[in-house]
Design a protein around this motif. Structure first.
Motif, PDB file in Angstrom:
ATOM      1  N   GLN A   1       1.780   1.873  -3.562  1.00 53.29           N
ATOM      2  CA  GLN A   1       0.587   2.355  -4.244  1.00 53.29           C
ATOM      3  C   GLN A   1       0.251   3.537  -3.938  1.00 53.29           C
ATOM      4  OE1 GLN A   1      -2.289  -0.724  -2.651  1.00 53.29           O
ATOM      5  NE2 GLN A   1      -2.482  -1.571  -4.957  1.00 53.29           N
TER       6      GLN A   1
ATOM      7  N   GLU B   1       0.773  -1.156  -0.110  1.00 52.74           N
ATOM      8  CA  GLU B   1       0.105  -0.112  -0.214  1.00 52.74           C
ATOM      9  C   GLU B   1       0.709   1.304   0.194  1.00 52.74           C
ATOM     10  OE1 GLU B   1      -2.764  -0.095   3.294  1.00 52.74           O
ATOM     11  OE2 GLU B   1      -3.132  -2.073   2.954  1.00 52.74           O
TER      12      GLU B   1
ATOM     13  N   ASP C   1      -9.366   4.240  -1.926  1.00 47.31           N
ATOM     14  CA  ASP C   1      -9.200   3.240  -2.926  1.00 47.31           C
ATOM     15  C   ASP C   1      -8.739   1.837  -2.573  1.00 47.31           C
ATOM     16  OD1 ASP C   1     -10.730   4.689  -4.962  1.00 47.31           O
ATOM     17  OD2 ASP C   1      -8.905   5.239  -6.011  1.00 47.31           O
ATOM     18  N   ILE C   2      -7.552   2.067  -1.919  1.00 49.22           N
ATOM     19  CA  ILE C   2      -6.854   0.844  -1.459  1.00 49.22           C
ATOM     20  C   ILE C   2      -7.764   0.222  -0.422  1.00 49.22           C
ATOM     21  CG2 ILE C   2      -5.036   0.414   0.141  1.00 49.22           C
ATOM     22  CD1 ILE C   2      -3.498   2.942  -1.172  1.00 49.22           C
TER      23      ILE C   2
ATOM     24  N   ARG D   1     -11.046   0.025  -0.430  1.00 52.01           N
ATOM     25  CA  ARG D   1     -11.824  -0.685  -1.474  1.00 52.01           C
ATOM     26  C   ARG D   1     -11.525  -1.999  -1.855  1.00 52.01           C
ATOM     27  NH1 ARG D   1     -14.325   4.475  -2.260  1.00 52.01           N
ATOM     28  NH2 ARG D   1     -12.792   4.949  -3.734  1.00 52.01           N
ATOM     29  N   GLN D   2     -10.135  -1.925  -2.236  1.00 50.13           N
ATOM     30  CA  GLN D   2      -9.603  -3.274  -2.811  1.00 50.13           C
ATOM     31  C   GLN D   2      -9.298  -4.218  -1.543  1.00 50.13           C
ATOM     32  OE1 GLN D   2      -6.248  -1.901  -4.917  1.00 50.13           O
ATOM     33  NE2 GLN D   2      -7.287  -0.270  -6.137  1.00 50.13           N
TER      34      GLN D   2
END
Ligand SMILES: [Zn+2]
Length: 433
Positions: free
Chosen positions: A113, A110, A122-123, A125-126
């Motif tokens: 990312q 992360e 977004d992280i 959500r993944q």
């Protein structure tokens, strides 16, 4: 007269970090007079009473039994071991009063990312974010969690830390929360480290409770907390009170349950917005409120009145690219004790260095070197409710002491990465570094 002692430290400069002068009167004065701006007391007896130059210190059975000018050193039992500090500086062992040190996995993916511009939302959500650490921690065995935490705690000791607070909060189910706290308790039995444990079941809402936060809080209060108290696994109770965490009403439920069990409370408060958590915490005479970037004057007044410590966490501020700084000037104005901690955790502060936090608190938040040092010693002890036992070098306190190869205590805030520790003692016993 002769005093009982098993170890005598001589040829030392001593930064006592004590709020008391050697004769027992309360002082409100800096150790580092040259770095304090606009302080009314920058010189005189009071200041000198917090620093003892050309000093000596006597330890007996793990406690400090005498300290003062070496010329005044009374005779000590002939069997005592005498150690010269060669003119170097002694401070109390450092105290990291806010960490999440027990967890499995890491979030380096992360981190990469985020560096590429992918948002935290977004992280999450993944399947990333705190839930990924929860998943890894639930999957890990107690032995695996212990081994991971052991190496992290050892790294902290090597930087002069002799007391650390460890929170639960990556289990979010009864079994794993209990395991995390047991691991923290077990570490204290094997390492030269005082460990204060904090139950943080209300850290985040686990996926299986999505949309049912009140039910989760009821489980925290009615099932988790009583078991934890029955096994004496927690020294305090904490909540993440925030618009993206738990509400004021949910926080108060946890506080009430903690109070019912006789446990003191702490709070992750005012990190991303001001929801009034600190004022609530002050009504429950919280030991500390932590983060507090968005704390306003009403909140500062409230915690000043309740004797609550403001814990500043510059590592999280730095990692999250925050811009709102904690209200340091107001905290000074209302004489709120400020502590500084790592908030060591795999997401928002993967930094296990309290010396780095001292430097950051000064650079990023404008703390004086004196305030940064108070923040990792006596004020950190207050934030854990152990300031009667540790946090300063005073007669009667536990002999948790670090000997630093520095010219002046402010060097500990100014420089970073030189590892200037010469020696360290935990309850009077030499720590192998
Ligand atoms: Zn935290």
């Amino acid at each position: 007269m002769m005093i009982d002692g098993d170890r005598v430290l001589i040829n030392a400069n001593i930064a006592t970090m004590s709020a008391m002068s050697v004769d027992g009167s309360v002082v409100d004065s800096p150790i580092i007079d040259s770095l304090v701006i606009d302080s009314p007391i920058t010189e005189g007896l009071a200041m000198k009473s917090r620093v003892i130059e050309d000093g000596a210190l006597v330890i007996n059975e793990g406690r400090i039994v005498w300290l003062g000018k070496q010329v005044d050193l009374p005779s000590v039992s002939p069997s005592a071991q005498i150690e010269s500090c060669d003119g170097k500086w002694l401070t109390p062992g450092l105290i990291d009063c806010h960490t999440h040190l027990v967890f499995a996995g890491n979030r380096a993916d992360e981190f990469e990312q985020r560096a590429q511009g992918i948002s935290y939302a977004d992280i999450a959500r993944q399947g990333g974010g705190i839930q990924s650490t929860v998943n890894k921690t639930r999957e890990a065995t107690e032995e695996q969690l212990y081994a991971l935490a052991f190496s992290r705690a050892t790294a902290m000791i090597k930087q002069g830390v002799s007391c650390v607070e460890i929170k639960s909060g990556y289990g979010l189910d009864i079994a794993t929360e209990l395991t995390m706290l047991r691991v923290a308790r077990a570490l204290e039995r094997t390492l030269p480290l005082t460990i204060k444990t904090t139950f943080l079941g209300a850290h985040a809402l686990p996926l299986e409770y999505a949309g049912r936060a009140d039910e989760y809080i009821a489980m925290v209060c009615d099932e988790m907390l009583p078991q934890i108290a029955a096994e004496d696994l927690a020294d305090a109770v904490d909540v993440f009170c925030e618009s993206v965490g738990f509400s004021l009403a949910q926080t108060e439920k946890v506080f009430r349950a903690a109070k019912h069990l006789g446990l003191p409370v702490k709070l992750h408060a005012e990190q991303l917005s001001n929801v009034g958590g600190s004022e609530l915490a002050s009504r429950y005479r919280a030991l500390s409120v932590d983060h507090i970037e968005f704390l306003n004057e009403a909140g500062v007044k409230a915690i000043a009145a309740s004797g609550t410590v403001a814990v500043l966490l510059p590592g999280a501020y730095y990692c999250l690219h925050e811009t709102q700084k904690p209200p340091v000037e107001l905290l000074r104005q209302y004489k709120v004790p400020m502590a500084v901690a790592t908030d060591f955790n795999p997401g928002s502060s993967p930094m296990a260095s309290l010396p780095l936090m001292m430097n950051m608190a000064s650079h990023l938040f404008g703390l004086t070197a004196q305030e940064a040092l108070d923040g990792v010693t006596i004020n950190a002890a207050k934030a854990l409710g152990v300031d009667k036992q540790i946090g300063s070098l005073e007669v009667g306190k536990q002999a948790d002491i670090v000997c630093w190869n520095i010219d002046h205590p402010r060097d500990l805030v100014y420089q970073f990465g030189l590892h200037p520790i010469e020696k360290m003692w935990k309850a009077g016993t030499t720590v192998m570094l």
